[in-house]
Design a protein around this motif. Structure first.
Motif, short mmCIF file in Angstrom:
data_model
loop_
_atom_site.label_atom_id
_atom_site.label_comp_id
_atom_site.label_asym_id
_atom_site.label_seq_id
_atom_site.Cartn_x
_atom_site.Cartn_y
_atom_site.Cartn_z
N ASP A 1 0.83 -1.20 0.00
CA ASP A 1 0.00 0.00 0.00
C ASP A 1 0.86 1.25 0.00
OD1 ASP A 1 -2.35 -1.48 0.08
OD2 ASP A 1 -2.21 -1.71 2.24
N SER A 2 1.96 1.22 -0.77
CA SER A 2 2.81 2.40 -0.86
C SER A 2 2.03 3.55 -1.47
CB SER A 2 4.05 2.09 -1.72
OG SER A 2 4.76 1.00 -1.19
N ALA A 3 2.15 4.72 -0.85
CA ALA A 3 1.41 5.89 -1.34
C ALA A 3 2.00 6.34 -2.66
CB ALA A 3 1.48 7.01 -0.31
N VAL A 4 1.15 6.41 -3.67
CA VAL A 4 1.63 6.82 -4.99
C VAL A 4 2.12 8.26 -4.95
CG1 VAL A 4 0.96 7.08 -7.40
CG2 VAL A 4 0.04 5.20 -6.07
N SER A 5 1.56 9.09 -4.03
CA SER A 5 1.97 10.48 -3.95
C SER A 5 3.44 10.61 -3.56
CB SER A 5 1.11 11.24 -2.94
OG SER A 5 1.20 10.63 -1.66
N GLU A 6 4.00 9.54 -2.94
CA GLU A 6 5.40 9.57 -2.54
C GLU A 6 6.34 9.09 -3.65
OE1 GLU A 6 4.81 11.48 0.73
OE2 GLU A 6 6.80 10.68 0.32
N HIS A 7 5.79 8.81 -4.80
CA HIS A 7 6.65 8.35 -5.90
C HIS A 7 7.67 9.44 -6.24
CE1 HIS A 7 7.93 6.97 -9.87
NE2 HIS A 7 7.45 5.79 -9.53
N PRO A 8 8.94 9.07 -6.43
CA PRO A 8 9.96 10.08 -6.70
C PRO A 8 9.64 11.00 -7.88
CG PRO A 8 10.97 7.97 -6.26
CD PRO A 8 9.49 7.73 -6.32
N PHE A 9 9.00 10.47 -8.91
CA PHE A 9 8.68 11.31 -10.07
C PHE A 9 7.70 12.41 -9.69
CE2 PHE A 9 6.35 12.23 -14.03
CZ PHE A 9 7.42 12.66 -14.79
N VAL A 10 6.71 12.08 -8.85
CA VAL A 10 5.75 13.07 -8.39
C VAL A 10 6.44 14.09 -7.49
CG1 VAL A 10 3.63 13.42 -7.05
CG2 VAL A 10 3.83 11.46 -8.59
N ARG A 11 7.31 13.61 -6.61
CA ARG A 11 8.03 14.54 -5.73
C ARG A 11 8.96 15.45 -6.51
NH1 ARG A 11 11.46 12.05 -2.71
NH2 ARG A 11 10.99 9.86 -3.09
#
Length: 455
Positions: free
Chosen positions: A255-265
């Protein structure tokens, strides 16, 4: 005693093999560890981070007092008692009228100035904030690059396993046809089967060998591609230590938060960087208050009476020393409109990146859910494919025994072999698709642990 020695030796071999197996169990993890350490692209990404950190330190250093020193020793003509000197590069100063003596004298001039910006309406803080956001962006860019590199390494490793497995399957298939050909030739010689059976089985056997050669070429090509990331040779026995054909049927839910994806960051940090630059651009149009201080030394060959000496060493005589302190304000009024337009452009760029961040965050979430749904069904398919291969293998063994006993024809046996061949090929292709989707999901979640632990 001999028995005791043999037992100790055997125990040592078992321990050695266990340690070796534990070390070599996850070849993909080892491959990535070597790639992250030695691959030139990974080193380049790390250098970019270091460069950004140094740039942030340089931006902070702009807040320190600016100290400048200069010294000049000149010899030239003059008019008057004050001599000639260059207070700044590109500025020539001569004053007064000649009284008596030489027409050219030596001069010395040295100065030290200090300039400290007391107040700039927060422009320095905005520049430092922008530099910090840029550093974070470069760090997340490195994470994104390493994720893509992990995917590339995993994909090439998967190709190597797939073609190695296909090659093993082709060898096993050729061996089956070779056995059928041997049996059909013996039955033909004994008159129990027609001679055409032997020719047909030989043709099928040669065709299987041709397919084996084709897969050998693909396997060797996949092996060569792996050498870009791995500094040691891989062997077919390395394939026995992975779950390519037997993936876990219940994939651990992450359940890794997609918002924490490096590309988004990375998009988030880049947006904040442009916003900080916009603030700095707006504040750059405001005045700057500085404290100034300086010390100057000057020597000339002209004395107080106005006599000019042409000797070089007299240029160090008749010296004066001065100290200057004060406050200064500079304001480039004409830049108010220009900086306002630049700030607006930077703000819009930050806004654009914010929209992109939201778009990719939604896209990553949707794609991840779609992959999870597909993987759940893929696992069911793999379970059925494994059962189908087992049943087809058992059927082939039974029909092979019946053919050897002369109870069925060669055509019937070859049909069963074709079914087994197709079933095994389908299982291999389905396993490859499964792991390709696992690789894609690992990239979307930025989590390659399951992949490294099983492939």
């Amino acid at each position: 005693m001999i028995r005791k020695i043999l037992l100790i030796t055997l125990f040592g071999v078992i321990i050695h093999n266990a340690v070796f197996f534990a070390q070599e169990r996850h070849t993909l993890r080892q491959m990535w560890s070597e790639t992250e350490t030695n691959y030139a692209g990974a080193k380049a990404a790390e250098s970019a981070v270091i460069a950004s950190v140094l740039n942030a330190k340089a931006v902070k250093a702009n807040a320190l007092p600016q100290v400048r020193i200069q010294y000049q020793n000149t010899y030239g003509t003059f008019e008057g008692s004050s001599g000639g000197f260059f207070p700044q590069p590109g500025t020539f100063n001569v004053s007064g009228n000649t009284i008596s003596g030489a027409s050219a004298v030596a001069n010395n001039f040295g100065s030290a100035t200090a300039e400290y910006e007391l107040y700039n309406f927060g422009r320095q803080k905005s520049e430092e904030k922008a530099a910090a956001f840029f550093t974070e962006k470069v760090k997340t860019d490195r994470e994104v690059y390493l994720l893509k590199l992990k995917k590339e390494v995993s994909q090439r490793y998967l190709d190597w396993i797939f073609y190695g497995s296909k090659l093993s399957w082709a060898e096993k298939n050729s061996q089956r046809l070779a056995e059928i050909h041997t049996v059909s030739k013996a039955l033909s010689r004994s008159g129990l089967k027609p001679e055409a059976d032997s020719a047909l089985t030989y043709s099928s056997y040669v065709q299987a060998l041709a397919m084996q050669d084709n897969l050998m070429g693909r396997y060797r090509a996949a092996t060569e591609k792996l050498k870009e990331f791995l500094r040691r040779d891989l062997h077919t026995e390395d394939m026995d230590r992975n779950d390519f054909l037997n993936p876990e049927m219940n994939l651990t839910k992450r359940d890794s938060a997609v918002s924490e994806h490096p590309f988004v960051r990375a998009l988030q940090y880049e947006s904040e960087y442009y916003q900080a630059k916009a603030e700095a651009q707006t504040k750059a149009a405001l005045p700057s208050l500085k404290m100034l201080g300086g010390y100057a030394y000057r020597g000339t060959g002209i004395n107080r009476s106005g006599y000019a000496s042409g000797s070089w060493y007299d240029g160090f005589s008749n010296s004066t020393n001065n100290v200057l302190v004060g406050l200064g304000m500079t304001w480039n009024i004409s830049s108010v409109y220009t900086n306002s337009q630049k700030s607006g452009a930077l703000t819009k760029e930050a806004e654009r990146l914010g929209y992109l961040r939201d778009q990719y965050q939604l896209a990553l979430s949707v794609e991840r859910k779609a992959l999870q749904e597909n993987l759940a069904e893929k696992q069911k398919q793999l379970l059925k494919e494994a059962g189908a291969v087992k049943a087809a293998s058992q059927a082939y063994e039974m029909y092979s025994a019946r053919y050897k006993s002369g109870l069925i024809t060669l055509i019937e046996l070859l049909q069963i072999r074709t079914i087994l061949e197709n079933t095994e090929t389908t299982q291999l292709d389905a396993s490859r698709e499964y792991w390709q989707q696992v690789i894609s999901e690992a990239e979307l979640t930025a989590d390659f642990e399951y992949l490294f632990n099983n492939l």
